[in-house]
Motif scaffolding. Structure first.
Motif, short mmCIF file in Angstrom:
data_model
loop_
_atom_site.label_atom_id
_atom_site.label_comp_id
_atom_site.label_asym_id
_atom_site.label_seq_id
_atom_site.Cartn_x
_atom_site.Cartn_y
_atom_site.Cartn_z
N GLU A 112 0.84 -1.21 0.00
CA GLU A 112 0.00 0.00 0.00
C GLU A 112 0.87 1.24 0.00
O GLU A 112 0.62 2.19 -0.74
CB GLU A 112 -0.86 0.03 1.27
N TYR A 115 2.46 2.01 -3.28
CA TYR A 115 1.52 2.58 -4.25
C TYR A 115 1.30 4.07 -4.03
O TYR A 115 0.81 4.76 -4.92
CB TYR A 115 0.18 1.83 -4.22
N TYR A 196 -9.99 -0.17 6.15
CA TYR A 196 -11.01 0.35 5.24
C TYR A 196 -11.82 -0.79 4.62
O TYR A 196 -12.98 -0.60 4.26
CB TYR A 196 -10.38 1.23 4.17
N SER A 200 -15.78 -1.09 4.83
CA SER A 200 -16.67 -1.17 3.66
C SER A 200 -17.75 -2.23 3.86
O SER A 200 -18.83 -2.13 3.28
CB SER A 200 -15.87 -1.45 2.39
N LEU A 201 -17.46 -3.21 4.66
CA LEU A 201 -18.46 -4.26 4.95
C LEU A 201 -19.33 -3.89 6.15
O LEU A 201 -20.15 -4.68 6.60
CB LEU A 201 -17.74 -5.59 5.24
N MET A 255 -18.76 -15.78 0.96
CA MET A 255 -17.37 -15.34 1.12
C MET A 255 -17.13 -14.57 2.43
O MET A 255 -16.04 -14.62 2.99
CB MET A 255 -16.94 -14.47 -0.07
N PHE A 381 -12.97 -15.55 6.46
CA PHE A 381 -13.61 -15.29 5.16
C PHE A 381 -13.37 -16.48 4.23
O PHE A 381 -12.38 -17.21 4.36
CB PHE A 381 -13.01 -14.04 4.52
N THR B 89 -5.06 -6.64 -5.85
CA THR B 89 -4.13 -5.86 -5.02
C THR B 89 -3.92 -4.48 -5.64
O THR B 89 -3.90 -3.46 -4.93
CB THR B 89 -2.77 -6.60 -4.94
N ASP B 90 -3.77 -4.44 -6.96
CA ASP B 90 -3.57 -3.18 -7.68
C ASP B 90 -4.78 -2.26 -7.45
O ASP B 90 -4.63 -1.09 -7.10
CB ASP B 90 -3.39 -3.49 -9.18
N MET B 92 -6.99 -2.45 -4.93
CA MET B 92 -7.07 -2.08 -3.51
C MET B 92 -6.08 -0.96 -3.18
O MET B 92 -6.45 0.03 -2.56
CB MET B 92 -6.78 -3.30 -2.62
N CYS B 93 -4.85 -1.13 -3.63
CA CYS B 93 -3.81 -0.15 -3.27
C CYS B 93 -4.08 1.21 -3.92
O CYS B 93 -3.86 2.25 -3.30
CB CYS B 93 -2.43 -0.68 -3.63
N ARG B 94 -4.54 1.20 -5.17
CA ARG B 94 -4.86 2.48 -5.83
C ARG B 94 -6.03 3.17 -5.14
O ARG B 94 -6.02 4.38 -4.92
CB ARG B 94 -5.21 2.23 -7.31
N LEU B 96 -7.09 2.72 -2.03
CA LEU B 96 -6.71 3.14 -0.67
C LEU B 96 -5.90 4.43 -0.72
O LEU B 96 -5.98 5.26 0.18
CB LEU B 96 -5.91 2.03 0.03
N PRO B 100 -9.91 6.08 0.15
CA PRO B 100 -9.99 4.82 0.90
C PRO B 100 -11.39 4.41 1.32
O PRO B 100 -11.69 3.23 1.42
CB PRO B 100 -9.08 5.06 2.11
N ARG B 101 -12.26 5.39 1.54
CA ARG B 101 -13.61 5.03 2.01
C ARG B 101 -14.48 4.47 0.89
O ARG B 101 -15.61 4.06 1.13
CB ARG B 101 -14.30 6.25 2.64
N VAL B 103 -13.52 1.86 -1.02
CA VAL B 103 -13.14 0.46 -1.31
C VAL B 103 -14.39 -0.40 -1.45
O VAL B 103 -15.30 -0.31 -0.63
CB VAL B 103 -12.24 -0.09 -0.17
N SER B 104 -14.42 -1.21 -2.49
CA SER B 104 -15.57 -2.09 -2.72
C SER B 104 -15.54 -3.26 -1.75
O SER B 104 -14.51 -3.95 -1.63
CB SER B 104 -15.53 -2.61 -4.17
N PRO B 105 -16.66 -3.50 -1.04
CA PRO B 105 -16.68 -4.63 -0.10
C PRO B 105 -16.44 -5.98 -0.79
O PRO B 105 -15.81 -6.86 -0.23
CB PRO B 105 -18.07 -4.57 0.54
N PHE B 108 -12.84 -6.28 -1.49
CA PHE B 108 -12.14 -6.54 -0.23
C PHE B 108 -12.24 -8.02 0.14
O PHE B 108 -11.23 -8.67 0.41
CB PHE B 108 -12.66 -5.67 0.91
N HIS B 109 -13.44 -8.59 0.10
CA HIS B 109 -13.49 -10.00 0.51
C HIS B 109 -12.84 -10.91 -0.53
O HIS B 109 -12.38 -11.99 -0.20
CB HIS B 109 -14.88 -10.44 1.00
N ASN B 110 -12.76 -10.43 -1.78
CA ASN B 110 -12.02 -11.20 -2.78
C ASN B 110 -10.50 -11.10 -2.59
O ASN B 110 -9.76 -11.82 -3.24
CB ASN B 110 -12.36 -10.72 -4.19
#
Lengths: 395, 268
Positions: A112, A115, A196, A200-201, A255, A381, B89-90, B92-94, B96, B100-101, B103-105, B108-110
């Motif tokens: 992170e 990036y 975060y 989001s969840l 998931m 998860f 990862t790409d 998520m990091c972009r 964040l 950051p708020r 981020v797709s749930p 995230f779980h994926n």
């Protein structure tokens, strides 16, 4: 199956090393604090280990620097773990000692950070070009390099069951004869992805987490690490504890939401009891996954009630440490061993009005009681479940 | 040394979409027109949202189970990758970094390393153990070893999936792979199947080893893809007869394999 457990240690917001952690538990003093992590503006509480940022790794490990590996290094220095490993590798060669580390974050916090400073070309900049650190094996590679253990080295990353599953893989490695001992552990550092991501969840609480309380409204995220030396019984005939059984299962449901009837949890519990060859009533204490999310606590209590009677005391220790995700398995395995050692069962912190919908009564005050056998649950998860059973060997 | 059987294999890359095509390309045949990845096990609605890494894994795992005629809900799974789902990862990091708020749930779980085995368990209704591991450069060989030991110690079929997707730009200074490659091996204790695809005798030696030379497959430089380190094993399974292979599992130990192949799946 029976494997001896040698030295063990844990580091978390509840204390660096066993003595500090035991003091927090006995004093019912939580390690959680209002979120003050750099770069994170979420209104929540976190379990943060102080001064990790200031830890500088020795030169030969510097290429593996990350918050997680600095935490791993701090954890390795506690409770004479390295001395115990040195003793062990005097008796058996270092290539007969494997390394299996569980993690959910690996060193994603470092990725992170990389990036935030990408080059105009889109490439990761020079100072962050640490291939192993950006891989899933970052913590396993670090622990192997830091300890000099030469046996096979592997990282398990199955979300919040990761560092419980390390015991299962290690037991198989030893039973198969691949190695004679395994340093198992778990490492997860705080990072933006998890804070975060769980936000989001809508799973993050803005107050202190309250496992099994009627008013619970989510988790507090923590960081932590822990280790245990698992070995063939002959290598330590006088060991205080043994791993008696493990269970691993999948929910096959969702998931990020547990199976509504705890199917996977019960499957893993049954496997662990069967391997340990003990009846459910012989389990004196269960350290629950108990995250303080609405769904987990309700379903875990339901699952427990399928198999256990009121003889078995159960509690969650997440309100001391926060939910350390990939490190939760080892932290709670160590907390369970400590409860057995001291005959002190931690009562669930912050559980003031127990949820009547969480059908299995959980202990809310610390209780002194000798424990012969104990179990610990870890659910993650992907519907990934792991359950461990430990026993006192002198009983 | 210990014996383990391989009863099914799955393969997917941009150059071959199943085992038959792999064997054909390996034998010097034309590179097939690879059809879009569409793992039938995942319901259409979820398939659209599932990341490439999950679709690749579920596809090859399903192929291996079909070949081995083993019910997909009967197998324990071991997934391995060095860098995991780098696309996610790409993202998520972009995100964040930028907002950051937001981020797709789902993303995230994926992002968990066990996403593929989680989707697999949900798709097949399997309550069997699911693992997700990594061992940096040795991820493929350690996953094989982990799966083989689990199959033998617990007397169950274990499905090992090893994959690496093409690297996003950010990773390219240290991981410059243009290809995505996924393979699955269905391992069973000996005698589980009367006609295994291959029987493997394996053991760990305390000696250094280099990776075996990669076979020629579709004229691609596979050395870029860390999951393709298992190509020599796939080639040995595809080729009737006996082959000796040695893979490093650390800087001072190696996994040695004697692969006895019936080679019959080539024209199956």
């Amino acid at each position: 199956m029976r494997l001896a457990i040698g030295s063990y240690t844990a580091t978390s917001a509840a204390g660096v090393g066993l003595a500090a952690m035991q003091k927090s538990i006995a004093g019912r003093s939580s390690g959680l604090r209002p979120n003050d992590l750099d770069g994170c503006d979420l209104d929540t509480w976190i379990g943060r280990v102080d001064a990790l940022e200031a830890i500088s790794l020795p030169r030969h490990l510097a290429h593996l620097s990350s918050r997680d590996n600095q935490l791993a290094w701090l954890g390795l220095q506690q409770d004479g773990l390295l001395d115990s490993l040195a003793q062990l590798t005097k008796r058996i060669s270092a290539d007969r000692v494997g390394v299996i580390i569980g993690t959910s974050t690996s060193s994603i916090g470092r990725t992170e950070e990389a990036y935030t400073k990408l080059l105009p070309s889109g490439f990761i900049s020079e100072e962050y070009r640490q291939p192993e650190v950006h891989s899933l094996h970052s913590p396993g590679a670090f622990v192997s390099a830091a300890t000099g253990l030469e046996g096979p080295s592997m990282t398990i990353s199955t979300a919040c069951s990761s560092s419980a599953k390390v015991f299962a893989s290690a037991a198989r490695w030893i039973s198969h004869g691949l190695v004679d001992a395994v340093l198992v552990g778990g490492i997860d550092g705080l990072c933006m992805s998890i804070l975060y991501g769980f936000n989001s969840l809508e799973l993050v609480s803005s107050s202190l987490c309250r496992p099994f309380d009627r008013r619970r409204d989510g988790i507090n995220i923590g960081e932590g690490c822990g280790y245990a030396i698992l070995m063939r019984e002959e290598l330590q005939p006088d060991s205080e504890f043994a791993l008696l059984g493990y269970g691993e299962s999948s929910d096959a449901y969702h998931m990020s939401h547990p199976h509504p009837e705890g199917k996977g949890a019960v499957t893993a519990i049954d496997q662990a009891l069967e391997r340990a060859q003990v009846p459910a009533d012989a389990i004196d204490y269960v350290n629950l996954h108990g995250t303080a999310s609405q769904a987990n606590d309700r379903i875990e209590a339901y699952a427990l009630a399928q198999r256990f009677s009121e003889h078995t005391l159960a509690s969650s220790t997440k309100a001391w440490t926060g939910h350390a995700l990939g490190a939760a398995g080892i932290l709670e395995a160590v907390i369970t061993l400590q409860a057995m050692r001291h005959g002190l069962i931690p009562g669930t912190l912050n559980c003031e009005e127990q949820d009547p919908d969480a059908a299995f009564g959980v202990l809310t005050e610390n209780s002194h009681k000798p424990i012969s056998n104990a179990m610990t649950n870890s659910f993650g998860f992907g519907g990934n479940n792991a359950v461990l059973i430990f026993g006192r060997t002198n009983d | 040394m210990t014996d383990i059987d391989i009863v099914g294999v799955g393969v997917w890359s941009e150059y071959c979409s199943n085992w038959d095509e792999f064997c054909s390309v390996l034998a010097g045949g034309a590179i097939p027109q690879v059809t879009p990845l569409k793992p039938e096990l995942i319901p259409a609605k979820e398939r659209r949202r599932a990341p490439l890494s999950v679709k690749m894994a579920v596809e090859v795992m399903d192929q291996a189970c079909r070949m081995g005629a083993v019910g997909p809900s009967e197998v324990a799974t071991v997934f391995a990758s060095v860098y995991g789902d780098m696309r996610n990862t790409d993202y998520m990091c972009r995100t964040l970094d930028a907002a950051p708020r937001t981020v797709s749930p789902t993303k995230f779980h994926n992002s968990v390393h066990n996403a593929s085995t989680g989707y697999w368990a949900i798709a097949t209704g399997s309550h069997r153990p699911a693992n997700a591991v990594s061992a940096y450069l040795h991820s493929g060989t350690m996953a094989f070893l982990e799966g083989a030991i689990q199959a033998l110690e617990e007397d169950i079929p274990v499905l090992v999936c090893v994959e690496e997707i093409a690297a996003p730009a950010a990773f390219k200074p240290f991981y410059d792979s243009e290809q995505s490659f996924s393979t699955a091996l269905l391992l069973t204790p000996p005698a589980y199947s009367a006609s295994p695809l291959a029987s493997v005798r394996f053991g760990v030696r305390n000696e250094e080893s280099d990776y075996p030379e990669l076979p020629e497959v579709a004229g691609v430089n596979w050395s870029d893809n860390l999951a393709a380190t298992l190509l020599p094993l796939l080639a040995a399974i595809a080729t009737p007869g006996e082959a000796e292979l040695q893979f490093p599992i650390s800087s001072h130990s190696s996994l040695s394999l004697t692969v006895g192949s019936a080679g019959k799946a080539v024209d199956a």
